[in-house]
Scaffold this active site. Structure first.
Site, short mmCIF file in Angstrom:
data_model
loop_
_atom_site.label_atom_id
_atom_site.label_comp_id
_atom_site.label_asym_id
_atom_site.label_seq_id
_atom_site.Cartn_x
_atom_site.Cartn_y
_atom_site.Cartn_z
N TYR A 1 40.06 43.77 37.57
CA TYR A 1 39.88 42.83 38.68
C TYR A 1 39.82 43.49 40.05
O TYR A 1 40.03 44.68 40.19
CB TYR A 1 40.87 41.68 38.63
CG TYR A 1 42.35 41.96 38.70
CD1 TYR A 1 43.23 40.95 38.35
CD2 TYR A 1 42.88 43.17 39.12
CE1 TYR A 1 44.61 41.15 38.43
CE2 TYR A 1 44.24 43.37 39.20
CZ TYR A 1 45.09 42.36 38.85
OH TYR A 1 46.44 42.56 38.93
N GLU A 2 39.45 42.66 41.04
CA GLU A 2 39.12 43.10 42.41
C GLU A 2 37.93 44.06 42.41
O GLU A 2 37.86 44.98 43.20
CB GLU A 2 40.33 43.75 43.10
CG GLU A 2 41.59 42.92 43.09
CD GLU A 2 41.35 41.47 43.47
OE1 GLU A 2 40.40 41.18 44.21
OE2 GLU A 2 42.12 40.62 43.00
N GLY A 3 36.98 43.80 41.52
CA GLY A 3 35.83 44.68 41.34
C GLY A 3 36.17 45.70 40.27
O GLY A 3 37.09 46.51 40.44
#
Length: 596
Positions: A442-444
């Protein structure tokens, strides 16, 4: 059965001996009064909160998970989480690095970084509830109106309210240009927002009185793609003019995700039905505001894996010293026992030292970067702020991807040290592996971070940011290269610096002919540059440890052993990575899709 001891000694070494952080703070008026004793006292108390309040509810929270009432749409966090959050708020911890204008303590972000490492070691799932509030705070502090700041920042600062960011939708994750959530303007200046968001960490819970959701949505006349995205504040409860809570807003939790790990954190599917929101920043400019939050979150995610690496290492070492199995190949070591402790076996030591090196290298890189963030945000010299901003931008994707990749490897190694017991819940090790896995996603995803590093941060400015970091490395090599006792560190560091320069130029030339060459090389490239940052910071630590190894403090002896292990056993990975990066696009794309 598991344990956690805050790594205060290594934090103090990095802060004071490696980076002399108080000298940097003296250049920043807001932090000029900070001294080493104050820093150490804050972190010591933070370590007590982490180890004594959060750590005891980590395993039970994982086992119990969160509970959704499908009638009221309310979520109950695991037992003890709400009480721990109340202690966190009572202790003033949410306000640590926040602006005094909104009730914050105004302390450096560097302290918050170290504090949150300890929180993540103790209980990552719990830490995600207040952790995302910092990102929401930063986004509103940078882009909110005066009225929005006055309404929301004091409550986020105090911890009375928490924050989230609502980006992902069922049909789109990283490609936010595809999102469909709609925002209809109203006569009173608000917006009615309708849509669905998924994977929202801490999206619904019972820890705080209100949850401030930052939601990406489209205005009716918005252009297609990412240029048509706006950002809105959508609170769980509407806020009255006097700051009191009003009616329940039209946003609720429709379901909780059933996940591999972080069971104690509510990962929510959020449904918006004519939810009232207010615009943050300019129409169709929402991504700029949201990226403030996302960049803070990316640093935070790297910190999560750093915390897990440390706690997994500590428990694996304790087990390896206690567990007896077989005899050392060179002959018995524990003559009073029927077998030797497994720490005598070379491969067990390799796994332990890998985790230790990844923890100590990650800690140095994370603190180095956040010191830069403090300079970027608060230094009085505009040129210093700009230089720091460039370096923080360069290092952010490395922290997110390199440290989380390392965390996955380290927690897996530490579970392996336990053998079959590592696979059993009661020992705690398999939870660290499960919790660590999400941090790479997550978060890219880490591939996205790699593309960001190579495509935007390096090739996007013709290597300007990377060259400035490389200049620091080169200057250190030149200064310390005359020391005979530093050769084992300086020579491989210098060699890798030259290879990174050549690799960057080679990929850049290939990319001019076919941009897909960036995608083929990016993941390997980021890991190579990650090793460059570790090697540089480890070499700097080696200099200090060499100078103090005869002081009688075993800390410096252990530090040197860890650094030597890193240079001998982990840094050589770069040879394979460079070869992989150079192999290019053709081996990946040659096969016809129909043959897969």
């Amino acid at each position: 059965m598991a344990k956690y001891t805050p790594p205060l000694r290594d934090m103090q070494f990095v802060l004071h001996e490696l980076f002399d952080v108080t000298s940097t703070f003296k250049e920043i008026p807001a932090y000029a009064e900070m001294d080493a004793d104050t820093i150490n006292a804050v972190l010591e108390e933070g370590g007590k909160f982490a180890s004594e309040v959060l750590f005891p509810i980590n395993s039970s929270g994982d086992k119990q998970g969160c509970t959704l009432d499908k009638v009221t749409h309310e979520v109950k966090a695991p037992d003890g989480f709400k009480e721990a959050y109340a202690q966190y708020v009572e202790g003033g911890w949410p306000a640590l690095s926040c602006d005094p204008a909104y009730g914050g303590q105004g302390l450096p972000h560097t302290l918050n970084q170290c504090f949150y490492e300890m929180l993540n070691s103790a209980n990552q799932a719990w830490t995600m509830y207040p952790g995302l509030s910092h990102g929401a705070y930063e986004a509103l502090h940078a882009h909110g109106t005066d009225e929005q700041k006055a309404t929301y920042l004091p409550k986020l600062t105090s911890g009375e309210w928490t924050g989230t960011m609502c980006l992902t939708e069922p049909h789109c994750g990283t490609d936010l240009g595809l999102l469909r959530t709609k925002a209809e303007p109203q006569a009173d200046g608000t917006y009615k927002i309708t849509g669905q968001k998924i994977f929202i960490s801490a999206g619904e819970h019972d820890l705080a009185a209100n949850i401030v959701h930052l939601v990406l949505a489209r205005l009716p006349d918005a252009p297609a793609g990412s240029k048509g995205i706006s950002l809105f504040i959508v609170p769980k409860f509407l806020v009255n003019a006097d700051g009191s809570l009003g009616a329940r807003n039209g946003i609720h939790c429709g379901a909780l995700e059933h996940k591999m790990g972080i069971h104690g954190n509510a990962t929510a599917q959020m449904v918006l039905e004519d939810a009232v929101g207010t615009l943050v920043g300019q129409p169709n400019k929402g991504l700029a505001a949201m990226f403030v939050m996302m960049n803070a979150a990316r640093l935070g995610v790297g910190n999560q894996s750093l915390g897990l690496t440390e706690v997994a290492y500590q428990n694996a070492v304790a087990y390896a010293k206690d567990r007896i199995q077989m005899r050392a190949l060179s002959g018995p070591k524990a003559l009073d026992k029927p077998a030797d402790p497994i720490i005598v076996h070379p491969d067990v030591r390799k796994m332990l030292l890998t985790a230790r090196a990844f923890a100590e290298g990650g800690r140095a890189l994370a603190i180095y970067t956040v010191i830069g963030l403090d300079k970027e945000l608060n230094h009085p010299d505009e040129e210093v702020r700009a230089e720091a901003a460039d370096e923080v931008a360069l290092l952010t994707p490395i922290i997110k991807a390199f440290i989380t990749d390392n965390g996955w490897l380290a927690t897996s190694h530490c579970m392996q040290v336990f053998g079959g017991h590592g696979y059993i819940h009661e020992w705690g090790m398999e939870q660290y592996v499960r919790d660590a896995r999400i941090n790479m996603i997550y978060e890219g995803t880490n591939t996205i971070q790699s593309l960001d590093l190579l495509g935007r941060k390096v090739l996007g400015d013709n290597g300007k940011k990377l060259k400035k970091f490389g200049k620091k490395v080169a200057e250190f090599v030149e200064e310390e290269g005359v020391r005979e006792d530093m050769q084992e560190f300086i020579n491989p560091l210098a060699d890798l610096g030259e290879k990174v320069t050549k690799l960057t130029m080679e990929i850049g030339m290939k990319a001019m002919g076919n941009p897909d060459e960036v995608g083929a090389a990016a993941v390997d490239y980021l890991r190579v540059v990650g090793h460059l940052t570790f090697a540089y910071l480890f070499a700097r630590q080696a200099k200090i440890a060499l100078d103090k190894q005869n002081s009688g403090d075993p800390f410096y002896t252990a530090k040197l052993h860890t650094i030597r292990f890193y240079f001998a056993k982990l840094l050589p990975e770069t040879a394979t990575l460079i070869r992989n990066a150079r192999s290019g696009l053709q081996p990946l794309m040659a096969m016809d899709e129909a043959l897969f």
